[in-house]
Each structure stands twice: as structure tokens, then as C-alpha cells.
Design a protein around this motif. Structure first.
Motif, short mmCIF file in Angstrom:
data_model
loop_
_atom_site.label_atom_id
_atom_site.label_comp_id
_atom_site.label_asym_id
_atom_site.label_seq_id
_atom_site.Cartn_x
_atom_site.Cartn_y
_atom_site.Cartn_z
N ASP A 37 0.98 -1.28 0.13
CA ASP A 37 0.18 -0.04 -0.08
C ASP A 37 0.85 1.19 -0.07
N ARG A 38 0.76 2.06 -0.86
CA ARG A 38 1.50 3.35 -1.21
C ARG A 38 1.42 4.11 -0.12
N GLU A 39 0.25 4.40 0.66
CA GLU A 39 0.09 5.43 1.81
C GLU A 39 0.71 4.85 3.07
N LYS A 40 0.79 3.67 3.36
CA LYS A 40 1.39 2.96 4.15
C LYS A 40 2.85 3.12 3.95
N PHE A 41 3.39 2.69 3.03
CA PHE A 41 4.91 2.73 2.66
C PHE A 41 5.26 4.28 3.00
N LEU A 42 4.74 5.14 2.53
CA LEU A 42 4.94 6.53 2.61
C LEU A 42 4.97 7.05 4.06
N GLU A 43 4.10 6.24 4.82
CA GLU A 43 4.07 6.51 6.44
C GLU A 43 5.14 5.96 7.01
N ALA A 44 5.57 4.74 6.53
CA ALA A 44 6.72 4.26 7.09
C ALA A 44 7.94 4.94 6.95
N TYR A 45 8.09 5.55 5.42
CA TYR A 45 9.35 6.25 5.42
C TYR A 45 9.27 7.63 5.82
N ARG A 46 8.23 8.23 6.46
CA ARG A 46 8.18 9.38 7.01
C ARG A 46 8.57 9.01 8.46
N ARG A 47 8.24 7.79 9.16
CA ARG A 47 8.69 7.58 10.42
C ARG A 47 10.19 7.28 10.47
#
Length: 90
Positions: A37-47
Motif C-alpha cells: 500500500d502506497r500510503e502505508k509505505f510513505l507513512e513508514a518512510y516518514r517515520r
């Protein structure tokens, strides 16, 4: 990804930060193996970026990860940023 592959980590991080960075690496693996999931991936990257704000340290960790796994965290992040798809896969 094989569970015996060591992730590039820092001993300076808290347990929570280590868990969050491993979650990011697992998300990169998922992008390569089955899609993620793109949004979950970007969230993990932001963290990940909260834990590793330095570009040079990020690049070093990404290089170590790629040497170990053959998967490019950088390319996964770029694909997620450039895509409008719900799921990203490389």
C-alpha cells in the motif's frame, strides 16, 4: 525476505525506533516481493526519516540494505512518491 538477514541499524536508537526502522525495511521488501500500500509505505518512510533525519546517514543505511538484499530503498521511495497507484510494486 529471509529472517536471518541483518538489517542496517544503529545502536543509538531506542527499541521503538529499531522496530519502526525494521518495519520500513520490511515495507521495502514487500514493495519488491508482493506489492505494498502506497500510503502505508510513505507513512513508514516518514517515520524512518524522523529517526534518520540526516541524508548522508539515510544514504549509508540504504546502501547497506541494498548490498545485503539487492533491493533499493531509494527506488522504492521514488516509486511511491511518483505513483498515484494505491499499491506500489517493483
Amino acid at each position: 525476505m529471509a529472517k536471518d538477514i541483518p538489517f542496517p541499524l544503529s545502536m543509538d536508537w531506542s527499541t521503538e525506533e529499531i522496530v519502526d526502522v525494521i518495519h520500513f525495511y520490511e515495507a521495502v521488501d514487500a514493495v519488491y516481493t508482493k506489492g505494498y500500500d502506497r500510503e502505508k509505505f510513505l507513512e513508514a518512510y516518514r517515520r524512518f526519516k524522523q529517526i534518520v533525519p540526516s541524508k548522508s546517514e539515510e544514504k549509508q543505511l540504504f546502501n547497506e540494505y541494498e548490498e545485503t538484499t539487492g533491493q533499493s530503498s531509494y527506488h522504492a521511495v521514488q516509486a511511491a512518491r511518483k505513483s498515484d497507484d494505491k499499491v506500489i510494486k517493483l
